[in-house]
Write an enzyme that holds these catalytic residues in place. Sequence first.
Site, PDB file in Angstrom:
ATOM      1  N   GLU A  96     103.543  24.102 204.152  1.00 22.53           N
ATOM      2  CA  GLU A  96     104.684  24.460 203.318  1.00 22.53           C
ATOM      3  C   GLU A  96     104.403  25.731 202.518  1.00 22.53           C
ATOM      4  O   GLU A  96     103.257  26.037 202.197  1.00 22.53           O
ATOM      5  CB  GLU A  96     105.008  23.310 202.356  1.00 22.53           C
ATOM      6  N   CYS A 355     102.891  23.034 191.495  1.00 19.50           N
ATOM      7  CA  CYS A 355     101.452  23.123 191.751  1.00 19.50           C
ATOM      8  C   CYS A 355     100.866  21.789 192.198  1.00 19.50           C
ATOM      9  O   CYS A 355     101.024  20.789 191.512  1.00 19.50           O
ATOM     10  CB  CYS A 355     100.729  23.526 190.472  1.00 19.50           C
TER      11      CYS A 355
END
Length: 364
Positions: A96, A355
């Site tokens: 991704e 994150c």
Amino acid sequence: MEVLLGKTLEELQAVAQEVGLPRFAGKQLAEWIYVRRATSFDEMTNISLKGREALKAHYTIGRHTPVAEAISKDGTKKYLFQVGNEARSDEARYIESVYIPDNDRATLCVSTQAGCKMGCRFCMTGTLGFHGHLTAADILNQIFSIPDADKLTNIVYMGEGEPMDNLDNVLHSLNAMTSAWGCAWSPKRITVSSVGITKGLKRYIEESECHLAISLHNPFAIERQEVMPIEKVNHLSEVIALLKQYDWSHQRRVSFEYICWGGVNDTPKHANELLRLLKGLDCRINLIRFHADPSTPPLRGETSAPSNSSTSFSLAGRLRGSNEQQMEWLRDYLTERGITTTIRRSRGEDILAACGMLVNALNK
Ligand code: SF4
């Protein structure tokens, strides 16, 4: 078929000669691939038809669009790419990338490996395990093939994987991004992150001019190794000693990523140790909010409930993000004492794009 994306000018000149074209056609190939971003040989109209047919017979450009996407309510977009051997679906892997628009900036966070070997205990990507290195083409394709490619102002190598563990391909991709024959981007627009692998970092610093971000997360070795297994074999103190050998005062920047956990690494004791450790190094710190895995609240392997008042570091307690007030205190404490510290705004949490949240969920 051999892929051209990621090849250097010299390699493209060799390709041109191999298919019977003059050597200067290598420069034309570089311009079509990196500047005009051609996706097929048919677009390369200044190369002879015979030459294009010969190229088609042996090479592919290596461009392919994402296979799925998700859009966050804050405008962040996550893209799923297939990498590896696409001809055989059993060997196909996925990765991704995250596109983060922010006023006049637009940053792409790219992956460098499928999954990751590093096993950081706070990171959902770490739970995927390792599924292979990305080639330079796989890395560049993320930058070139998202629908928002024209809007990009910055690239961060902070997606799936540890860049220093796939350094040849990372450096190849950076070379193509920053060379005059490639995309001619300023290295100041690119940041590569690392958990801190000294050998790779030394080479990265010497062979690239891009910025560097180190995932620090705890200044005490004994505590850091509980969440970052790399600390057991490559100490943060060695990484900092290496960084201190270089000049970071202009042109290129070193920063430290610091996820804040309440009572665990956001205390005065930790702040003072950070100041001691980083003394003499021209750097900045980015404080990051913790993004817990929404499906599995405790860390892997944990069973016991968290202790509310504990300031000791133990995986027996669940990691919880620091509150806003404590993060602001830490930011101000460090900044007032000479290390510019900022709090990074979380983006794309609702689509698992923030994150440490990349788990190829778009593939499920
Ligand atoms: Fe790998 Fe980075 Fe996650 Fe650590 S934080 S497991 S290095 S992707």
